[in-house]
Design a protein around this motif. Structure first.
Motif, PDB file in Angstrom:
ATOM      1  N   PRO A 152     -58.958 -33.353 -92.125  1.00  0.00           N
ATOM      2  CA  PRO A 152     -57.615 -33.854 -91.692  1.00  0.00           C
ATOM      3  C   PRO A 152     -56.739 -34.524 -92.746  1.00  0.00           C
ATOM      4  CG  PRO A 152     -59.285 -33.837 -89.900  1.00  0.00           C
ATOM      5  CD  PRO A 152     -59.728 -33.663 -90.836  1.00  0.00           C
ATOM      6  N   HIS A 153     -57.558 -35.228 -93.442  1.00  0.00           N
ATOM      7  CA  HIS A 153     -56.892 -36.101 -94.610  1.00  0.00           C
ATOM      8  C   HIS A 153     -56.427 -34.889 -95.709  1.00  0.00           C
ATOM      9  CE1 HIS A 153     -59.650 -39.369 -93.179  1.00  0.00           C
ATOM     10  NE2 HIS A 153     -58.708 -40.054 -93.307  1.00  0.00           N
ATOM     11  N   MET A 154     -56.735 -33.901 -95.744  1.00  0.00           N
ATOM     12  CA  MET A 154     -56.644 -32.999 -96.937  1.00  0.00           C
ATOM     13  C   MET A 154     -57.192 -33.646 -98.008  1.00  0.00           C
ATOM     14  SD  MET A 154     -55.223 -30.184 -95.863  1.00  0.00           S
ATOM     15  CE  MET A 154     -54.327 -29.429 -97.066  1.00  0.00           C
ATOM     16  N   ALA A 155     -58.404 -33.988 -98.219  1.00  0.00           N
ATOM     17  CA  ALA A 155     -58.808 -34.842 -99.338  1.00  0.00           C
ATOM     18  C   ALA A 155     -59.686 -33.718-100.252  1.00  0.00           C
ATOM     19  CB  ALA A 155     -59.634 -36.078 -99.134  1.00  0.00           C
ATOM     20  N   TYR A 156     -59.292 -33.209-101.392  1.00  0.00           N
ATOM     21  CA  TYR A 156     -60.104 -32.079-101.916  1.00  0.00           C
ATOM     22  C   TYR A 156     -60.801 -33.005-103.099  1.00  0.00           C
ATOM     23  CZ  TYR A 156     -60.710 -27.735-104.592  1.00  0.00           C
ATOM     24  OH  TYR A 156     -61.318 -26.769-104.987  1.00  0.00           O
ATOM     25  N   SER A 157     -61.708 -33.928-102.796  1.00  0.00           N
ATOM     26  CA  SER A 157     -62.562 -34.471-103.668  1.00  0.00           C
ATOM     27  C   SER A 157     -63.886 -34.975-102.791  1.00  0.00           C
ATOM     28  CB  SER A 157     -61.819 -35.535-104.456  1.00  0.00           C
ATOM     29  OG  SER A 157     -61.383 -36.564-103.339  1.00  0.00           O
ATOM     30  N   SER A 158     -64.669 -35.557-103.680  1.00  0.00           N
ATOM     31  CA  SER A 158     -66.056 -36.005-103.064  1.00  0.00           C
ATOM     32  C   SER A 158     -65.839 -37.148-102.013  1.00  0.00           C
ATOM     33  CB  SER A 158     -66.912 -36.420-104.016  1.00  0.00           C
ATOM     34  OG  SER A 158     -68.131 -37.043-103.508  1.00  0.00           O
ATOM     35  N   GLY A 159     -66.189 -37.023-100.824  1.00  0.00           N
ATOM     36  CA  GLY A 159     -66.322 -38.038 -99.899  1.00  0.00           C
ATOM     37  C   GLY A 159     -67.399 -39.074-100.160  1.00  0.00           C
ATOM     38  N   TYR A 160     -67.451 -40.128 -99.362  1.00  0.00           N
ATOM     39  CA  TYR A 160     -68.327 -41.203 -99.561  1.00  0.00           C
ATOM     40  C   TYR A 160     -68.881 -41.423 -98.292  1.00  0.00           C
ATOM     41  CZ  TYR A 160     -69.904 -45.737-101.552  1.00  0.00           C
ATOM     42  OH  TYR A 160     -70.633 -46.756-102.155  1.00  0.00           O
ATOM     43  N   TRP A 161     -70.199 -41.022 -98.393  1.00  0.00           N
ATOM     44  CA  TRP A 161     -70.990 -40.997 -96.762  1.00  0.00           C
ATOM     45  C   TRP A 161     -71.500 -42.074 -96.770  1.00  0.00           C
ATOM     46  CZ3 TRP A 161     -70.934 -36.266 -94.027  1.00  0.00           C
ATOM     47  CH2 TRP A 161     -70.321 -35.353 -94.545  1.00  0.00           C
ATOM     48  N   ASP A 167     -72.829 -37.937 -85.484  1.00  0.00           N
ATOM     49  CA  ASP A 167     -71.454 -38.154 -84.799  1.00  0.00           C
ATOM     50  C   ASP A 167     -70.469 -38.174 -86.366  1.00  0.00           C
ATOM     51  OD1 ASP A 167     -71.890 -37.223 -82.462  1.00  0.00           O
ATOM     52  OD2 ASP A 167     -72.364 -39.364 -81.898  1.00  0.00           O
ATOM     53  N   TYR A 168     -71.142 -38.689 -87.237  1.00  0.00           N
ATOM     54  CA  TYR A 168     -70.290 -39.007 -88.579  1.00  0.00           C
ATOM     55  C   TYR A 168     -70.046 -37.872 -89.236  1.00  0.00           C
ATOM     56  CZ  TYR A 168     -69.504 -41.657 -93.142  1.00  0.00           C
ATOM     57  OH  TYR A 168     -68.686 -42.073 -94.248  1.00  0.00           O
ATOM     58  N   THR A 169     -68.817 -37.807 -89.711  1.00  0.00           N
ATOM     59  CA  THR A 169     -68.388 -36.250 -90.189  1.00  0.00           C
ATOM     60  C   THR A 169     -67.604 -36.451 -91.630  1.00  0.00           C
ATOM     61  OG1 THR A 169     -66.158 -36.512 -89.385  1.00  0.00           O
ATOM     62  CG2 THR A 169     -67.687 -35.573 -87.849  1.00  0.00           C
ATOM     63  N   LEU A 170     -67.135 -35.626 -92.160  1.00  0.00           N
ATOM     64  CA  LEU A 170     -66.669 -35.324 -93.411  1.00  0.00           C
ATOM     65  C   LEU A 170     -65.334 -36.157 -93.409  1.00  0.00           C
ATOM     66  CD1 LEU A 170     -66.423 -34.394 -96.375  1.00  0.00           C
ATOM     67  CD2 LEU A 170     -65.110 -32.429 -95.353  1.00  0.00           C
ATOM     68  N   THR A 171     -64.733 -36.196 -92.223  1.00  0.00           N
ATOM     69  CA  THR A 171     -63.398 -36.739 -92.112  1.00  0.00           C
ATOM     70  C   THR A 171     -63.719 -38.359 -92.255  1.00  0.00           C
ATOM     71  OG1 THR A 171     -62.437 -35.107 -90.674  1.00  0.00           O
ATOM     72  CG2 THR A 171     -61.383 -37.294 -90.408  1.00  0.00           C
ATOM     73  N   ASP A 172     -64.853 -38.747 -91.732  1.00  0.00           N
ATOM     74  CA  ASP A 172     -65.144 -40.436 -91.805  1.00  0.00           C
ATOM     75  C   ASP A 172     -65.555 -40.520 -93.208  1.00  0.00           C
ATOM     76  OD1 ASP A 172     -65.172 -40.808 -88.716  1.00  0.00           O
ATOM     77  OD2 ASP A 172     -66.767 -39.681 -88.737  1.00  0.00           O
ATOM     78  N   ALA A 173     -66.272 -39.549 -93.992  1.00  0.00           N
ATOM     79  CA  ALA A 173     -66.690 -39.789 -95.264  1.00  0.00           C
ATOM     80  C   ALA A 173     -65.449 -39.870 -96.144  1.00  0.00           C
ATOM     81  CB  ALA A 173     -67.605 -38.694 -95.689  1.00  0.00           C
TER      82      ALA A 173
END
Length: 404
Positions: A152-161, A167-173
């Motif tokens: 939902p952030h529309m972040a097209y780059s590496s997340g930070y896990w 329950d921790y998702t890509l949105t959280d990362a």
């Protein structure tokens, strides 16, 4: 047919086939315990005959002439493992036999047209017009497509896990990545932030909403600009967030309190990188911080290889992180820290890949099967490249020294 193909490939590889093969006549050969390369027609072999390399394979796969039954990423992993052990040696006798076999199989013929998804850019590298076309090729695919693939952030780059909780998702990362950047930049209410290559606005929107800054983003993509403007209105941030359709070489305002540039530096080109870092240096005030998040690669295929350059990110360049740090220092910055995030990108890409498979039919309806196949191959190869340390990604924190 399949046995003939298998024997030819094994002769070139100097080893047994790492995956199974199924030919257009239904015959099979090779291992049966993993992925199977499906050669759907003679045109697939004709593509490889004309381009016996990564580009030929990419064209065959994107066009649908070549397919894979089973785990595509596992198939790529097996081929890479074999390539690391030995490099194929094709002798003159091998070449004669390959031509004879091609005649027997009926694959000799004119070069097939490249799939329409392949980039066709004109002009000198990294002129402003060509850079705009390169960005449009990839980022103007459609906002709806990216909304279905990204978080939902529309972040097209590496997340930070930061958690292994189920329950921790890509949105959280992605939120944690944006927070990490904001903390490193020491953002505070009332500061002015510039984001160079702002994508769909994840950084400028997050910084304005959660850190109280005034944020400006620049992008070469008209679709990204339009998307951000809509989000600014939806979130009532018109007094805090601005987005401009602008080349980094056209920056003339500022100085800003802080500058971020997240996975944009790969697109400026090796020759223009000093121009890019100089632009960032001019844009930030003395004592201000700059955060660059950027992918890295060794000297082999610095652009990412024929597939990425032809279908995903034309003209991109990835350098070893040490070279990038040297260029940032030459621009007059003091480098304050470098954080490697390679493992974080593996997890990020794997989520994108899973989303593509879950929404395959929707994505095909949006952009066509050829483009969807580009993305399937892109995700499978990208995950493997990061997992095997052939590509990396780093956050480089720098400061423009204060005038003493």
């Amino acid at each position: 047919m399949a046995q003939t193909l298998a024997e030819l490939v094994e002769r070139v590889l100097g080893a047994g086939l790492p995956v199974g093969v199924r030919a257009w006549d239904g015959s099979t050969a090779g291992p049966s315990d993993g992925p199977v390369a499906v050669v759907r027609n003679r045109r697939a072999l004709r593509r490889l005959l004309w381009d016996p390399n990564e580009l030929g394979l990419a064209r065959a796969y994107v066009s649908g002439d070549l397919d894979v039954d089973g785990d595509l990423a596992e198939g790529l992993r097996r081929f890479w493992a074999l390539a690391r052990k030995q490099r194929p040696k094709v002798t003159a006798a091998d070449r004669v036999d390959l031509v004879k076999a091609a005649l027997r199989l009926g694959v000799i013929g004119p070069r097939p047209k490249a799939p329409p998804e392949e980039a066709r850019l004109r002009g000198r590298l990294h002129t402003r017009l060509r850079d705009r076309a390169a960005i449009a090729h990839h980022y103007d695919l459609s906002n709806e497509f990216y909304e279905k693939v990204l978080d939902p952030h529309m972040a097209y780059s590496s997340g930070y896990w930061t958690s292994d909780d189920p329950d921790y998702t890509l949105t959280d990362a992605q939120r944690d990545k944006l927070d990490l950047v904001c903390r490193k930049l020491e953002l505070k209410p009332g500061m002015h932030l510039l984001d160079v290559g702002c994508g769909w606005g994840s950084m400028i929107l997050h910084a304005a909403e959660h850190y109280g800054v005034h944020a400006t983003g620049i992008t070469l993509s008209a679709q990204q600009r339009d998307f951000i403007e809509n989000r600014i209105k939806e979130r009532d941030l018109t007094d805090k967030v601005t987005v401009r359709l602008q080349d980094y070489r056209e920056l003339s305002d500022g100085p800003y309190d802080a500058v971020s540039s997240i996975e944009m530096g790969e697109h400026v080109g090796a020759g223009n990188y000093p121009i890019y870092t100089s632009a960032l240096h001019r844009a930030v005030k003395p004592g201000g911080r700059v955060l660059i998040q950027q992918m890295s690669r060794g000297k082999v295929a610095p652009g990412g290889g024929a597939f990425i350059e032809g279908y995903v990110a034309p003209d991109m360049t990835m350098s070893p992180v040490g070279s990038t740090v040297n260029l940032i220092e030459r621009a007059g910055f003091e480098v304050r820290g470098v954080e490697a995030m390679r493992e974080h990108y593996v997890r990020t890409v794997d989520v994108w890949a899973e989303t593509i498979e879950k929404r395959w039919a929707e994505l095909v309806r949006l952009v066509g099967e050829g483009q969807a196949r580009v993305w399937r191959l892109y995700m499978a190869g990208g995950s493997l490249a990061f997992a095997e340390n052939r590509m990396g990604v780093n956050q480089i924190l720098a400061m423009r020294p204060a005038v003493i």
